[in-house]
Enzyme design. Structure first.
Site, PDB file in Angstrom:
ATOM      1  N   ASP A 155      -0.441  -3.614  -4.177  1.00 35.18           N
ATOM      2  CA  ASP A 155       0.308  -3.346  -5.397  1.00 35.18           C
ATOM      3  C   ASP A 155       0.045  -4.409  -6.469  1.00 35.18           C
ATOM      4  OD1 ASP A 155       2.698  -1.795  -6.540  1.00 35.18           O
ATOM      5  OD2 ASP A 155       3.407  -3.869  -6.697  1.00 35.18           O
TER       6      ASP A 155
ATOM      7  N   GLU B 100     -10.933  -9.425  10.024  1.00 34.07           N
ATOM      8  CA  GLU B 100     -10.615  -9.948  11.365  1.00 34.07           C
ATOM      9  C   GLU B 100     -10.317  -8.798  12.321  1.00 34.07           C
ATOM     10  OE1 GLU B 100      -7.181 -12.506  11.021  1.00 34.07           O
ATOM     11  OE2 GLU B 100      -8.130 -13.707   9.435  1.00 34.07           O
TER      12      GLU B 100
HETATM   13  O1  TEU Z   1       2.842  -0.598 -10.356  1.00 30.62           O
HETATM   14  C1  TEU Z   1       2.273  -1.671 -11.064  1.00 30.62           C
HETATM   15  C2  TEU Z   1       1.591  -1.283 -12.224  1.00 30.62           C
HETATM   16  O2  TEU Z   1       0.537  -1.800 -12.417  1.00 30.62           O
HETATM   17  C3  TEU Z   1       2.171  -0.263 -13.128  1.00 30.62           C
HETATM   18  O3  TEU Z   1       3.537  -0.384 -13.301  1.00 30.62           O
HETATM   19  C4  TEU Z   1       1.504  -0.479 -14.395  1.00 30.62           C
HETATM   20  O4  TEU Z   1       2.009  -1.611 -15.033  1.00 30.62           O
HETATM   21  C5  TEU Z   1       1.634   0.697 -15.311  1.00 30.62           C
HETATM   22  O5  TEU Z   1       1.690   1.887 -14.588  1.00 30.62           O
HETATM   23  C6  TEU Z   1       0.416   0.707 -16.197  1.00 30.62           C
HETATM   24  O6  TEU Z   1       0.369   1.853 -16.938  1.00 30.62           O
HETATM   25  C7  TEU Z   1       3.209  -0.941  -9.086  1.00 30.62           C
HETATM   26  C8  TEU Z   1       3.883   0.210  -8.385  1.00 30.62           C
HETATM   27  O7  TEU Z   1       2.991   1.268  -8.263  1.00 30.62           O
HETATM   28  C9  TEU Z   1       5.143   0.550  -9.094  1.00 30.62           C
HETATM   29  O8  TEU Z   1       5.785   1.647  -8.525  1.00 30.62           O
HETATM   30  C10 TEU Z   1       6.050  -0.660  -9.028  1.00 30.62           C
HETATM   31  O9  TEU Z   1       7.223  -0.424  -9.750  1.00 30.62           O
HETATM   32  C11 TEU Z   1       5.362  -1.898  -9.565  1.00 30.62           C
HETATM   33  O10 TEU Z   1       4.059  -2.069  -9.053  1.00 30.62           O
HETATM   34  C12 TEU Z   1       6.126  -3.135  -9.169  1.00 30.62           C
HETATM   35  O11 TEU Z   1       5.938  -3.384  -7.817  1.00 30.62           O
END
Ligand code: TEU
Ligand code: CA
Length: 558
Positions: A209, A263
């Site tokens: 993420d 690993e």
């Molecule tokens: O999303 C991160 C992320 O990069 C998006 O929110 C991005 O900033 C945006 O869509 C760009 O257009 C991830 C997860 O997928 C999201 O559900 C979470 O809320 C977020 O991280 C925080 O963990």
């Protein structure tokens, strides 16, 4: 058996031509009637996923969490939140998935923890605490305000003042999601150990993420203004994220994560690193981490989200695929995504008929497609009444179309009963009004349904070597018809996708080159129309077809 075209792909690269299916666990299947999907629910529905014909599931976070961001705020990296089940449920899920030939990919959330994670609770106790530097703490600006101008992706400043010590902590997302300090070796060690915990339990990889946020500028410089910002747009886009996104040091961390996965890799099975990044094509390429010998040492799949934002026109998609294919370093594998739990669903972006075209596009491009649960049913964004809103982004920036609940609604399984077979209780988000028509049982009974189209496309991809690993050759654009070929010689397949709202005719001579034999329709998105095409291919509005030189019947297996 002319044209028989089956081949076992190299054993270490299951992901290279495999198909990944994303499950948002809250919304897939509720097994205990509390209205929230759970791991046992996923277990009950694995047969649907296997029958669809995908290779792996990626499950969005199910770890213990206060659920400020529905699991993307992790309070324990090595457990299961009680609302999703237990570790024993998870172990059973892995066993059952494997038995059905499905790999299991987890969601790793390393950029931030929950504010309730013991690490953060300890870190905030004092400026001298040993865990203090696990997070990003700074003194207030001289006026007492935030240390710099960085913005949270969910609106407002990326800093929150903690009265306990009088310092601010950084958070790229909610204040309930404090950012970890990835320059700290102990943070890396702790997160890598969490990865090993799951790898030992048999998981096949991670979707990581917000990976491009891991490192922030060490001087905490202000981000520059975004000259292209349109007032009223996503407030986080007011600034360009120069000092908070895609810093060069991130790539070294990606390499370290990959070594942790390696690993656990073997000749039979490599573990997969998928990187979540919203970046221009040329910057995505860095995340493969190619070494001097042309081997991928970083993420095998830096997510390519460009189909999500692209204008829905043959010319635009043609240009995008060409640019992306051309940018790939030798040895790197492409991947494609139509949607996820953060983005408006494809069927809402382009419409129901064009969503069938999009399915054909996704499953006939080269590389690894990722499907979002429910897209195989043609689910659309569901409008959420204001008093039922769940997403914290929507709550912070209401009514601006930024919230993500609409694309996270429960999967409709059965057309009878009250709640689509999703739950016996009250679903955590409302079902779409069309849930009866979209339900899996209805679609299974209708050979022309979206679900059957997905199954056919996936079956074809699996059977045809040209489709699952053949070269991608652009054939240009004719009107609003996108044309490309997969594979070579007599096994070559031609894909025609009519993006237009008008019917179109494509003369065969534009496709066949020197080869004079007729083409056979293998699959259409609109109706059962297998047969021979001798002169021109006539396409309905928004119809896609896959054509082959050899009739399916002549091919033996495929
Ligand atoms: O999303 C991160 C992320 O990069 C998006 O929110 C991005 O900033 C945006 O869509 C760009 O257009 C991830 C997860 O997928 C999201 O559900 C979470 O809320 C977020 O991280 C925080 O963990
Ligand atoms: Ca439940």
């Amino acid at each position: 058996m002319a044209g028989l075209n089956l081949a076992a792909p190299s054993p270490d690269a299951w992901w290279r031509n495999g198909v990944i299916y994303q499950i948002y666990p809250r919304s897939f299947q509720d097994a205990n009637g509390d209205g929230i999907g759970d791991l046992n629910g996923i277990r009950q529905r694995l047969s649907h996923v296997a029958a669809l014909g995908v290779d792996a599931i990626w499950i969005s976070p199910f770890f213990p969490s206060p659920m400020a961001d529905f699991g993307y705020d992790v309070a324990d990296y090595c457990g299961v939140d009680p609302c999703f089940g237990t570790l024993a449920d998870f172990d059973a899920l892995v066993v059952e998935a494997k038995a059905l030939g499905l790999r299991v990919v987890l969601d790793l959330v390393p950029n931030h923890t929950s504010h309730r994670h013991p690490w953060f609770l300890q870190s905030r106790t004092s400026r001298n605490d040993p865990k203090r530097d696990w997070y990003l703490w700074r003194d207030p600006a001289p006026d007492g305000g935030p240390p710099n101008n960085w913005l949270s992706n969910f609106g407002g400043p990326a800093w929150t003042l903690d009265p306990v010590t009088g310092q601010y902590y950084a958070h790229m997302f909610l204040k309930e999601q404090p950012d970890l300090n990835w320059r700290h070796p102990d943070v890396r060690r702790a997160m890598f150990d969490a990865m090993r915990f799951w790898l030992r339990r048999g998981v096949d990889g991670f979707r990581v993420d917000a990976i491009y946020h891991l490192i922030k500028d060490e001087h905490f410089r202000d981000n520059p203004l975004n000259p292209a910002f349109v007032p009223g747009g996503d407030p986080a886009h007011r600034l360009l994220p120069r000092y908070t996104v895609d810093l060069p040091e991130v790539q070294a961390i990606v390499g370290e994560m990959r070594r942790v996965l390696d690993e656990f890799s073997s000749v039979e099975s490599s573990r997969l690193l998928i990187a979540e990044l919203y970046l221009p094509v040329h910057r995505l390429m860095n995340y493969y981490g190619m070494d001097a010998a042309g081997v991928v040492r970083g993420a095998q799949l830096p997510f390519n989200f460009h189909l999500i934002g692209a204008k829905w026109q043959a010319r635009v998609i043609d240009q995008l695929v060409r640019e992306y294919e051309a940018a790939l370093p030798p040895g790197a594998s492409p991947n494609w995504v139509l949607g996820n739990h953060d983005k408006s669903r494809i069927a809402s972006r382009v419409g129901a008929t064009a969503a069938r075209l999009a399915a054909m596009l996704l499953l006939t491009l080269r590389g690894t497609p990722t499907l979002y649960y429910g897209d195989e049913l043609g689910m659309t964004d569901v409008p959420i009444p204001i008093d039922e809103v769940q997403d914290p982004f929507e709550k912070r920036e209401p009514g601006r179309g930024l919230g993500r609940d609409p694309e996270r609604t429960p999967m409709p399984w059965r057309s009878d009963g009250a709640n689509a077979g999703f739950t016996t209780g009250r679903p955590w988000l409302p079902l779409g009004r069309d849930w009866r028509a979209l339900a899996v049982d209805r679609q299974l009974a209708d050979s022309q349904s979206m679900l059957h189209l997905y199954r056919r496309l996936l079956a074809l991809r699996r059977q045809s070597r040209s489709l699952h690993e053949g070269a991608w050759t652009p054939l240009g654009v004719s009107g609003n018809v996108l044309m490309y070929a997969r594979g070579e010689g007599s096994n070559r397949l031609v894909v025609l996708l009519n993006f237009g709202a008008e019917s179109a005719a494509v003369p065969l001579r534009t496709l066949r080159g020197s080869d004079a034999s007729p083409l056979h329709v293998w699959l259409s998105t609109r109706q059962d129309r297998e047969g021979v095409v001798a002169d021109s291919v006539f396409l309905d509005p928004e119809e896609g077809v896959i054509l082959g030189l050899v009739a399916r019947d002549d091919r033996g297996v495929a």
